[in-house]
Design an enzyme around this catalytic site. Structure first.
Site, PDB file in Angstrom:
ATOM      1  CD  GLU A  23      -2.767  -1.077   2.541  1.00 22.28           C
ATOM      2  OE1 GLU A  23      -2.650  -0.121   3.330  1.00 22.28           O
ATOM      3  OE2 GLU A  23      -3.625  -1.973   2.646  1.00 22.28           O
ATOM      4  N   GLY A  80       7.875 -17.014  -2.671  1.00 21.16           N
ATOM      5  CA  GLY A  80       7.961 -16.051  -3.775  1.00 21.16           C
ATOM      6  C   GLY A  80       9.388 -15.560  -3.967  1.00 21.16           C
ATOM      7  CD  GLU A 135       7.672 -11.924  -4.829  1.00 20.43           C
ATOM      8  OE1 GLU A 135       7.998 -12.881  -4.121  1.00 20.43           O
ATOM      9  OE2 GLU A 135       6.991 -12.030  -5.864  1.00 20.43           O
ATOM     10  N   GLY A 136      10.150  -7.803  -0.945  1.00 20.85           N
ATOM     11  CA  GLY A 136      11.049  -7.519   0.171  1.00 20.85           C
ATOM     12  C   GLY A 136      12.354  -6.951  -0.348  1.00 20.85           C
ATOM     13  CB  ILE A 166      -0.913  -4.686  -7.546  1.00 24.34           C
ATOM     14  CG1 ILE A 166      -1.216  -4.028  -6.184  1.00 24.34           C
ATOM     15  CG2 ILE A 166      -1.419  -6.131  -7.602  1.00 24.34           C
ATOM     16  CD1 ILE A 166      -0.434  -4.580  -4.986  1.00 24.34           C
ATOM     17  CB  THR A 167       3.383  -7.835 -10.161  1.00 21.71           C
ATOM     18  OG1 THR A 167       4.465  -7.108  -9.599  1.00 21.71           O
ATOM     19  CG2 THR A 167       3.836  -8.541 -11.429  1.00 21.71           C
TER      20      THR A 167
HETATM   21  N1  CAA Z   1       5.911 -16.946   7.816  1.00 22.10           N
HETATM   22  C1  CAA Z   1       4.793 -16.965   8.599  1.00 22.10           C
HETATM   23  N2  CAA Z   1       4.537 -16.041   9.542  1.00 22.10           N
HETATM   24  C2  CAA Z   1       5.443 -15.057   9.677  1.00 22.10           C
HETATM   25  C3  CAA Z   1       6.619 -14.979   8.919  1.00 22.10           C
HETATM   26  C4  CAA Z   1       6.843 -15.983   7.954  1.00 22.10           C
HETATM   27  N3  CAA Z   1       7.914 -15.968   7.181  1.00 22.10           N
HETATM   28  N4  CAA Z   1       7.321 -13.897   9.298  1.00 22.10           N
HETATM   29  C5  CAA Z   1       6.627 -13.314  10.281  1.00 22.10           C
HETATM   30  N5  CAA Z   1       5.489 -14.027  10.495  1.00 22.10           N
HETATM   31  C6  CAA Z   1       4.437 -13.733  11.477  1.00 22.10           C
HETATM   32  C7  CAA Z   1       4.989 -13.396  12.834  1.00 22.10           C
HETATM   33  O1  CAA Z   1       5.159 -14.557  13.622  1.00 22.10           O
HETATM   34  C8  CAA Z   1       3.922 -12.460  13.389  1.00 22.10           C
HETATM   35  O2  CAA Z   1       2.831 -13.219  13.852  1.00 22.10           O
HETATM   36  P1  CAA Z   1       2.496 -13.336  15.449  1.00 22.10           P
HETATM   37  O3  CAA Z   1       2.323 -11.927  15.911  1.00 22.10           O
HETATM   38  O4  CAA Z   1       1.262 -14.153  15.501  1.00 22.10           O
HETATM   39  O5  CAA Z   1       3.705 -13.996  16.036  1.00 22.10           O
HETATM   40  C9  CAA Z   1       3.430 -11.741  12.157  1.00 22.10           C
HETATM   41  O6  CAA Z   1       3.728 -12.567  11.034  1.00 22.10           O
HETATM   42  C10 CAA Z   1       4.083 -10.374  11.952  1.00 22.10           C
HETATM   43  O7  CAA Z   1       5.469 -10.592  11.914  1.00 22.10           O
HETATM   44  P2  CAA Z   1       6.490  -9.607  12.601  1.00 22.10           P
HETATM   45  O8  CAA Z   1       6.054  -9.302  14.003  1.00 22.10           O
HETATM   46  O9  CAA Z   1       7.836 -10.185  12.400  1.00 22.10           O
HETATM   47  O10 CAA Z   1       6.235  -8.293  11.727  1.00 22.10           O
HETATM   48  P3  CAA Z   1       7.112  -7.033  11.460  1.00 22.10           P
HETATM   49  O11 CAA Z   1       6.191  -5.887  11.354  1.00 22.10           O
HETATM   50  O12 CAA Z   1       8.251  -6.958  12.428  1.00 22.10           O
HETATM   51  O13 CAA Z   1       7.687  -7.215   9.957  1.00 22.10           O
HETATM   52  C11 CAA Z   1       8.786  -8.053   8.052  1.00 22.10           C
HETATM   53  C12 CAA Z   1       8.133  -8.334   9.409  1.00 22.10           C
HETATM   54  C13 CAA Z   1       9.768  -9.164   7.833  1.00 22.10           C
HETATM   55  C14 CAA Z   1       9.515  -6.719   8.014  1.00 22.10           C
HETATM   56  C15 CAA Z   1       7.661  -8.067   6.992  1.00 22.10           C
HETATM   57  O14 CAA Z   1       6.796  -6.971   7.173  1.00 22.10           O
HETATM   58  C16 CAA Z   1       8.171  -8.095   5.573  1.00 22.10           C
HETATM   59  O15 CAA Z   1       8.572  -9.133   5.083  1.00 22.10           O
HETATM   60  N6  CAA Z   1       8.113  -6.950   4.849  1.00 22.10           N
HETATM   61  C17 CAA Z   1       8.364  -6.908   3.438  1.00 22.10           C
HETATM   62  C18 CAA Z   1       7.077  -7.027   2.690  1.00 22.10           C
HETATM   63  C19 CAA Z   1       7.250  -7.590   1.317  1.00 22.10           C
HETATM   64  O16 CAA Z   1       8.041  -8.492   1.074  1.00 22.10           O
HETATM   65  N7  CAA Z   1       6.437  -7.076   0.389  1.00 22.10           N
HETATM   66  C20 CAA Z   1       6.426  -7.591  -0.924  1.00 22.10           C
HETATM   67  C21 CAA Z   1       5.158  -7.199  -1.612  1.00 22.10           C
HETATM   68  S1  CAA Z   1       4.621  -8.393  -2.794  1.00 22.10           S
HETATM   69  C22 CAA Z   1       5.527  -8.132  -4.182  1.00 22.10           C
HETATM   70  O17 CAA Z   1       6.488  -7.403  -4.197  1.00 22.10           O
HETATM   71  C23 CAA Z   1       5.100  -8.930  -5.358  1.00 22.10           C
HETATM   72  C24 CAA Z   1       5.574  -8.395  -6.652  1.00 22.10           C
HETATM   73  O18 CAA Z   1       5.177  -7.375  -7.099  1.00 22.10           O
HETATM   74  C25 CAA Z   1       6.526  -9.167  -7.421  1.00 22.10           C
END
Ligand code: CAA
Length: 380
Positions: A127, A242, A363-364, A157-158
């Site tokens: 977002e 992904g 994807e991060g 959004i891809t």
């Molecule tokens: N698998 C399952 N659950 C997970 C997880 C995983 N890999 N990583 C974290 N979680 C869970 C946590 O356990 C937590 O749950 P609980 O509270 O129940 O324990 C919840 O998810 C939130 O996790 P965090 O508390 O760790 O959250 P955070 O705010 O500290 O952030 C982060 C974690 C790693 C920074 C995450 O926000 C992140 O990966 N951000 C990047 C987002 C991203 O990759 N976006 C890509 C968009 S899609 C895209 O790009 C597609 C495209 O166009 C090609």
């Protein structure tokens, strides 16, 4: 440990290579120039089983392993990274997420069409104010009788404009933070759901990247994937896989950069000999090949872990961090080897650089991959 690909792996790689060389290569540059979606090529990928590679046969998927998928993803992205991201999103974010976590009814309704390319999928997490900070979801889904009403905006959004089916993350309870996010299947044409803006991009220009607007968009409760509050886990778990796909996309771009550099350095003469005879060029080629081999080994390892049912999130993050860095560096080196010719459009390598950069962002970002990796080191 066995590094030998099976007959099936080699067959899949060769099939993807043939498709990429014969059906993507002739028009990739033109589509990049015109920012034109490869609609016909995506349809063909569907026919060839490349859009639902890991989906089971029950849902008309190719029922292959993750390694097969990364082999195909590399081959497609070697020629056309835009087609590579379209393929990656449909395979690993949409089909995989749906098959793992969707209900039988949801899978019966959507999965076969998505796996065969009769329909295309998108994954809407980001977002305007929730990129890396993905849990900060502002899009809301308010329960209303037997459905939910979605309001908000998604961006970057891809596949967004061409998708028939979009998996949308939205806050069902903002006070609960990450535990208050849920995932919904939203079909194209649902009233209140619209494509708001098509982005013009530096690279992967023939893939579509859009923002999506939800305005009192009503979605049946039956379209919620998993329980209320499961959405962030759904998104992050799905992104773990992904990231292996995006790493393979980056690897394809890096390999293309090396291939072009080898070809060019054998043809181009300077100081009365092919520049390939100069050590300055040889060292660059050797470094590129070594980086690429390291990235490939990491990607195959992450894919292997996933196929073994072992934890693979940190390995996937490492593979993406490495492969995206290698792709950008390889593309830069390819331009340097090509000199002035590398900077002009006629010699594809400038496209490789433009396409490579996004692999360090979506994807991060690389910084997010480091957070995922560091957490696994410190908290496990
Ligand atoms: N698998 C399952 N659950 C997970 C997880 C995983 N890999 N990583 C974290 N979680 C869970 C946590 O356990 C937590 O749950 P609980 O509270 O129940 O324990 C919840 O998810 C939130 O996790 P965090 O508390 O760790 O959250 P955070 O705010 O500290 O952030 C982060 C974690 C790693 C920074 C995450 O926000 C992140 O990966 N951000 C990047 C987002 C991203 O990759 N976006 C890509 C968009 S899609 C895209 O790009 C597609 C495209 O166009 C090609």
């Amino acid at each position: 440990m066995d590094f030998q690909l099976t007959e099936t792996h080699m067959m899949i790689r060769d099939m993807a290579r043939k498709f990429a060389d014969e059906e993507l290569a002739p028009s990739a540059d033109v589509r990049d120039e015109r920012e034109e979606f490869p609609a016909e090529q995506v349809r063909r990928m569907g026919e060839l089983g490349m859009l639902g590679m890991m989906v089971s046969e029950k849902y008309e998927g190719a029922a292959l392993d993750t390694l097969s998928y990364v082999l195909a993803e590399e081959e497609v992205s070697r020629v056309d990274a835009s087609a590579g991201v379209i393929m990656s999103v449909n395979n690993s974010l949409v089909c995989w997420g749906l098959e793992q976590f969707g209900s039988d009814e949801q899978k019966d309704r959507y999965l076969a069409d998505l796996a065969t390319g009769r329909k295309l999928g998108a994954f809407a997490l980001s977002e305007p104010e929730a990129g890396s900070d993905a849990t900060n979801q502002r899009t809301t889904a308010r329960r209303d009788g037997d459905g939910y009403v979605l309001n908000g905006t998604k961006n970057f959004i891809t596949n967004g404009a061409h998708a028939d089916v979009t998996l949308v993350m939205a806050a069902t309870d903002r006070e609960k933070g990450a535990r208050g996010v849920s995932t919904f299947i939203v079909e194209k044409g649902t009233p209140g759901f619209a494509v708001a803006k098509k982005e013009r991009k530096l690279g992967i220009r023939s893939s579509d990247t859009v923002s999506l607007a939800f305005q009192d968009c009503r979605v049946p409760a039956a379209n919620r994937i998993g329980d209320e509050g499961f959405g962030m886990k759904f998104a992050l778990k799905t992104l773990d896989g992904g990231r292996i796909g995006i790493a393979a996309q980056a690897l394809g771009i890096a390999q293309a950069s090396l291939d072009a550099s080898i070809r060019y350095s054998k043809e181009r003469k300077a100081f009365d000999k092919p520049i390939a005879d100069l050590q300055g060029i040889q060292f660059k080629l050797a470094e590129m090949a070594t980086d690429i081999q390291a990235a490939r080994a990491m990607i195959w390892h992450a894919a292997w872990l996933k196929d073994q049912g072992q934890p693979y999130g940190p390995a996937a993050a490492m593979a993406k961090l490495m492969a995206s860095r290698v792709a950008v560096h390889a593309a830069l080196e390819a331009i340097q080897i090509h000199g002035g010719y590398g900077y002009i459009r006629e010699y594809k390598v400038e496209r490789f650089l433009r396409d490579a950069k996004i692999t360090e962002i979506y994807e991060g970002t690389s910084e997010i991959q480091k957070i995922v990796i560091a957490r696994s080191l410190l908290h496990e």
